[in-house]
Design an enzyme around this catalytic site. Structure first.
Site, mmCIF file in Angstrom:
data_model
loop_
_atom_site.group_PDB
_atom_site.id
_atom_site.type_symbol
_atom_site.label_atom_id
_atom_site.label_comp_id
_atom_site.label_asym_id
_atom_site.label_seq_id
_atom_site.Cartn_x
_atom_site.Cartn_y
_atom_site.Cartn_z
ATOM 1 N N HIS A 255 110.288 15.103 23.274
ATOM 2 C CA HIS A 255 110.435 16.105 24.335
ATOM 3 C C HIS A 255 111.920 16.319 24.666
ATOM 4 O O HIS A 255 112.296 17.361 25.197
ATOM 5 C CB HIS A 255 109.698 15.658 25.612
ATOM 6 C CG HIS A 255 108.212 15.696 25.491
ATOM 7 N ND1 HIS A 255 107.492 14.666 24.942
ATOM 8 C CD2 HIS A 255 107.311 16.648 25.841
ATOM 9 C CE1 HIS A 255 106.198 14.966 24.973
ATOM 10 N NE2 HIS A 255 106.062 16.172 25.508
ATOM 11 N N ASP A 329 103.625 21.100 17.311
ATOM 12 C CA ASP A 329 103.744 20.558 18.663
ATOM 13 C C ASP A 329 104.476 21.630 19.478
ATOM 14 O O ASP A 329 104.999 22.603 18.927
ATOM 15 C CB ASP A 329 104.503 19.238 18.648
ATOM 16 C CG ASP A 329 104.136 18.343 19.840
ATOM 17 O OD1 ASP A 329 103.596 18.871 20.835
ATOM 18 O OD2 ASP A 329 104.390 17.128 19.769
#
Length: 1001
Positions: A255, A329
């Site tokens: 992230h 993702d």
């Protein structure tokens, strides 16, 4: 030269000393990632899957599907085709501006799907219906719900983390979790749950996977993932394996940055790719590709796997033969977005071979980039067709070709159905892991031990402590300073240390240095059970386990985890869990001890034992009717089945002024229930020892009765209330003076010689008054007709027999023989001596005898005159304690692994000997009515038994259904002479009827 040698020696010595000092200083610091990693064996051959046509297929292709897909595809413009590639992020907790942005992407950019993040289920369904209504082609709806919808949505059910599930060896339970998750996902109108996580967490310091993984063992991870997928996909929801090719051995979070996976292709084949290969054989529908740098798969430096043709096409599709949907993702994650700008990253991801671009940051720009690439031949039409038709195929398979709006009706109940709690109990019963058990400290067998509970951690341990207290006396001890804590712990032999950390996924679970010191120092002085309600890796901070006798890993700090863990400590359930990860050499992966069970009451959801939670909720309305109608100011109710408490609630207040709420721990005057709780079990024990037979006569065992009209009464007649005895006698009236106050001839306001029997606060009876009562009973007339007549005299006489036969008081007998061994620590005579009377609901504001409030002293007047300890009344208790006694009866004489009397004795006493004569009673026990009226709802079996009490109490057990029911109240407050509305309105019986109707199987 010698001087130089000396200087060199001193330099080396200084280096060694300083290095050792540094090492010692860091004893409790977090070890490096490398030192914590489990050893990975890569010598074995990679898994070779079955051929494509042998793979399981949950959603086989049909001619109708192909026809629908082709027909839709032919009508689509280039913009509509490109739009199908995008699944954008939506938040139901944001404002209308955000919703309109999504509307615009649907109507103008023709997006193919939405992935929902934070919000609520009702708000999300409204948005789903809104968005679907605006879309020409139905939208895919997805959600990241690895541990259930609660990962994203409020007011929804939270299942355990994967790490907790990884400790479970019964894969059918994992499949049930998948099934439940699928039902929840379907209920909110979604088609995808982006789970399970297939990452093998071989790095304990992994900052983003951790509890999201099933563990460190590839086979265990895979077996659990397959089970979860089977439960999900067999119920019509698409599962998504992630994060390909494997995010389990990373030290950074994708992230925020691009994690590095510096393993050989062989290592990846053997470890990281193992679950994917097996999952493909088992029919996995979709895969999510992670943002990782994997040099052995992609030679371009720091090139994200999510946009790598080598990873997505060459490896995933060609080499592994995966033909399902492929998601990136989230493209807003820094592991991808730091590499290329919005639009560019989307184009690269599609060129790499992904079908759906998740969480794009700029759909219009990305669409334009892809369109341009099509126009200039960088992307072929066939490449676009492949992904778009795949998307359409799965939309058909999910039923979106016949989409209808999602209903909001009964949504909260559907998403939080009681069956979910039932599953949760099963999960924790199978997950909680016993790691150490020196001297078999677990389960705790001796309930007379002095046990302390010390809470560590920053989250609540209330449920844990309250459940511990349901088994025996457990005292919470705390102090900020270690020395003071050790002083406070001196009286205790066993200390349970509960380490409670927040159940939120991203919270740290590390021990503080102070907490580590507390554990070690307490363990040096006491028998310690350390129970950790946190992730397994938490235990790595403990360097020395030698002083800690027992260690339990409960994984999470949910209420059910706390409850089940307390059950395990006392043997109501056995330890079954196995470590999903390695802690150290002594506690490796797959390690876990078993523990024995003890026949003690446990706790679970009604559905675990074939009962209906929703039906049992109807009890609330009946109790409300009683309280609102001033039939009683409050009540305690407990229901258990098959040895498990499934319903335990307290209602109302101690009095009608509503100052003190009733708590489960409060104790009530149980009135005549005392007969089968205090006196009868001791009588049964003597019968079991052949001290008398049922035909033994009173005159043979009690000299005072030898020459009386009661000499020939047998025990069978006496215990069956079939002995022609008077029902009762208001003995107290003869002891009042002319002003209807206690006479000074019989009472004193102070404790003094000859006035030793406590009647009420500041009121003591003449010591010899008991002899007067017995003499009066001996001389009393018998009834003219031999018929059933309930009589207090029966148990007043039996107390005399017990005390003369054993040489001990009834109080001594029942405490020694039963209460202490059953763990009935809140059951007693004269509770005013032992507990705070504010925890005891008063029974009456007496205006006719004691002329005072009766609280903590027995209500029954004769029992009060006998000093609060009588054969027919005097016991105070709460619902959980009485349940232990009744369960012992249901077990036919056993509880806590103690045999109190034989099954034959119980059967003898639970027999109705005079039913043919119209007498329903067994020996001491009440039984269901023979006609229309009686103590029960008329809907329990003939083998059932129990008793009721004047103060508004009832205990009842049914061997056929294995149900026991406890009802406690102080309906006599404030005036016991008022109409007994509780009885007239059949409150206790109506509740019993609801319990019977709640039986599912």
């Amino acid at each position: 030269m010698s001087k130089l040698v000396r200087l060199l020696f001193l330099a080396v010595l200084f280096f060694v000393i300083t290095n050792c000092g540094t090492t010692k200083k860091n004893t409790n610091s977090t070890p490096s990632s490398t030192s914590l990693k489990p050893k990975i064996e890569i010598e074995e051959e990679p898994y070779v899957g079955v051929s494509k046509n042998e793979r399981k297929n949950y959603f086989p292709t049909t001619n109708k599907e192909t026809k629908w897909v082709d027909s839709i595809y032919k009508t689509m413009s280039i913009d509509e085709k490109i739009g199908q590639l995008f699944m954008v992020a939506a938040y139901s907790n944001k404002d209308e501006a955000h919703f309109k942005d999504i509307d615009k992407l649907i109507t103008e950019n023709k997006i193919g799907g939405v992935i929902f993040f934070q919000g609520g289920p009702s708000r999300q369904i409204k948005l789903t219906n809104r968005f679907q209504a605006k879309s020409k082609i139905p939208l895919f709806i997805g959600i990241d719900a690895e541990w259930g919808l609660s990962m994203r949505l409020d007011s929804t059910y939270k299942y355990p983390w994967n790490m907790t599930l990884g400790a479970i060896r019964d894969l059918k339970l994992i499949e049930k979790v998948g099934k439940n998750m699928a039902e929840d996902t379907k209920r909110i109108g979604a088609q995808f749950n982006f789970a399970p996580v297939l990452d093998i967490n071989t790095n304990p310091l992994n900052p983003i996977i951790g509890n999201r993984s099933f563990g460190e063992d590839k086979k265990n991870v895979t077996n659990h993932a397959i089970a979860l997928m089977q439960g999900t996909q067999s119920n019509g929801i698409f599962a998504t394996g992630k994060h390909f090719p494997g995010h389990g051995d990373t030290a950074t979070d994708s992230h925020h940055t691009l994690p590095q996976i510096n393993f050989s292709k062989n290592r990846l084949d053997v470890v990281e790719l193992y679950p994917y290969k097996r999952m493909f054989d088992e029919g996995l529908v979709s895969v999510m590709v992670a943002h990782l740098a994997v040099p052995s798969l992609e030679v371009r430096e720091n090139y994200p796997s999510s946009i790598s043709y080598n990873v997505v096409t060459n490896l995933l599709q060609e080499e592994l033969g995966f033909e399902g949907l492929i998601f990136t993702d989230a493209l807003n994650m820094k592991g991808a977005s730091n590499f290329k700008k919005p639009g560019e990253i989307d184009l690269e991801a599609f060129k790499a071979g992904n079908d759906i671009l998740l969480f794009p940051e700029n759909v219009p720009l990305a669409s334009e980039k892809i369109c341009t690439a099509l126009e200039n031949g960088e992307i072929s039409e066939s490449r676009l067709e492949k992904s778009v038709k795949k998307v359409l195929r799965y939309k058909y398979k999910s039923g979106l070709n016949h989409y209808s709006p999602i209903s909001l009706d009964n949504l909260a109940n559907d998403l939080n159905a009681p069956e979910k709690n039932a599953l949760q109990y099963e999960l924790y019963e199978n997950a909680i892991t016993l790691l150490k058990n020196k001297h078999e400290l677990v389960p705790i067998e001796d309930l007379s031990d002095k046990i302390a509970y010390v809470k560590l951690g920053d989250d609540s341990g209330t449920t844990f402590l309250n459940t511990l207290k349901k088994y025996t006396n457990v005292t919470e001890v705390s102090h900020e300073k270690l020395d003071s804590l050790l002083v406070k712990l001196k009286p205790f032999s066993t200390v349970i240390i509960g380490y409670h950390k927040s159940d939120k996924a991203w919270k740290k679970h590390d021990f503080s240095e102070t907490e580590l010191q507390y554990i070690q120092e307490v363990a040096k002085h006491k028998h310690v059970i350390l129970d950790v309600f946190a992730k397994p890796y938490t235990l790595m901070a403990i360097k020395d386990f030698s002083e800690i006798e027992s260690i339990v890993l409960s994984y999470q700090n949910s209420d059910i985890a706390q409850e089940v863990s307390a059950e395990l400590l006392f043997g109501a359930v056995a330890a079954k869990g196995k470590l999903p990860v390695t802690i150290n050499d002594k506690f490796p992966v797959d390690f876990g001890l078993s523990s024995k069970t003890i026949d003690r009451l446990g706790f679970c959801a009604p559905e675990n034992v074939g009962m209906d939670s929703n039906k049992l909720k109807q009890i609330d309305a009946v109790v409300k009717k009683a309280i609102d109608g001033k039939m009683t100011p409050g009540a305690q109710i407990l229901v258990a089945r098959k040895g498990k408490v499934i319903f335990q609630k307290s209602y109302g207040y101690h009095t009608y002024d509503k100052k003190v709420k009733v708590q489960n721990s409060d104790i009530y005057d149980v009135a005549s229930v005392s007969k089968i709780v205090g006196t009868l079990p001791n009588v049964m024990q003597l019968y079991d020892k052949c001290e008398f037979v049922l035909d033994t006569k009173l005159g043979e065992v009690l000299p005072d009765f030898k020459n009386s009209n009661k000499a020939s009464i047998t025990f069978k007649e006496l215990l069956s209330h079939y002995a022609r005895l008077q029902a009762w006698e208001p003995f107290y009236k003869a002891t009042l003076d002319i002003d209807k106050c206690p006479s000074v001839d019989y009472y004193s306001t102070t404790l003094r010689k000859n006035f030793t029997l406590p009647v009420n606060r500041d009121l003591y009876a003449l010591k010899s008054i008991n002899d007067t009562i017995i003499s009066h009973i001996v001389k009393s007339k018998l009834l003219d007709i031999k018929e059933y007549k309930y009589s207090d005299f029966t148990f007043i006489i039996l107390k005399e027999y017990l005390e003369k036969e054993t040489g001990k008081t009834l109080e001594e007998l029942v405490n020694t023989n039963f209460f202490s061994k059953l763990g009935m620590n809140n059951t007693m005579y004269n509770p005013w001596k032992r507990v705070d009377v504010t925890t005891i609901p008063p029974t009456e504001d007496d205006t006719y005898f004691r002329n005072a409030r009766v609280q903590g002293y027995v209500h029954d007047m004769t029992a009060a005159m006998q000093g609060g300890v009588a054969g027919h009344a005097g016991v105070f208790s709460n619902s959980i304690d009485l349940a232990k006694m009744m369960q012992m009866y249901l077990n036919k004489g056993t509880y806590n692994d103690v045999q109190f009397f034989s099954p034959e004795t119980f059967d003898a006493f639970n027999t109705c000997y005079f039913c043919n004569e119209g007498n329903r009673r067994a020996l001491g026990f009440d039984k269901p009515q023979l006609g229309k009226e009686g103590p029960t709802c008329g809907c329990v079996s003939k083998s059932s038994f129990g008793h009721t009490g004047f103060t508004g109490t009832m205990v009842w057990a049914d061997p056929e259904t294995e149900i026991l029911y406890i009802f406690l109240s102080n309906r006599t407050f404030p005036d016991s002479n008022a109409v007994n509305k509780l009885s007239k309105e059949n409150i206790r019986e109506d509740i019993q009827k609801i319990i019977q109707e709640a039986i599912i199987k």
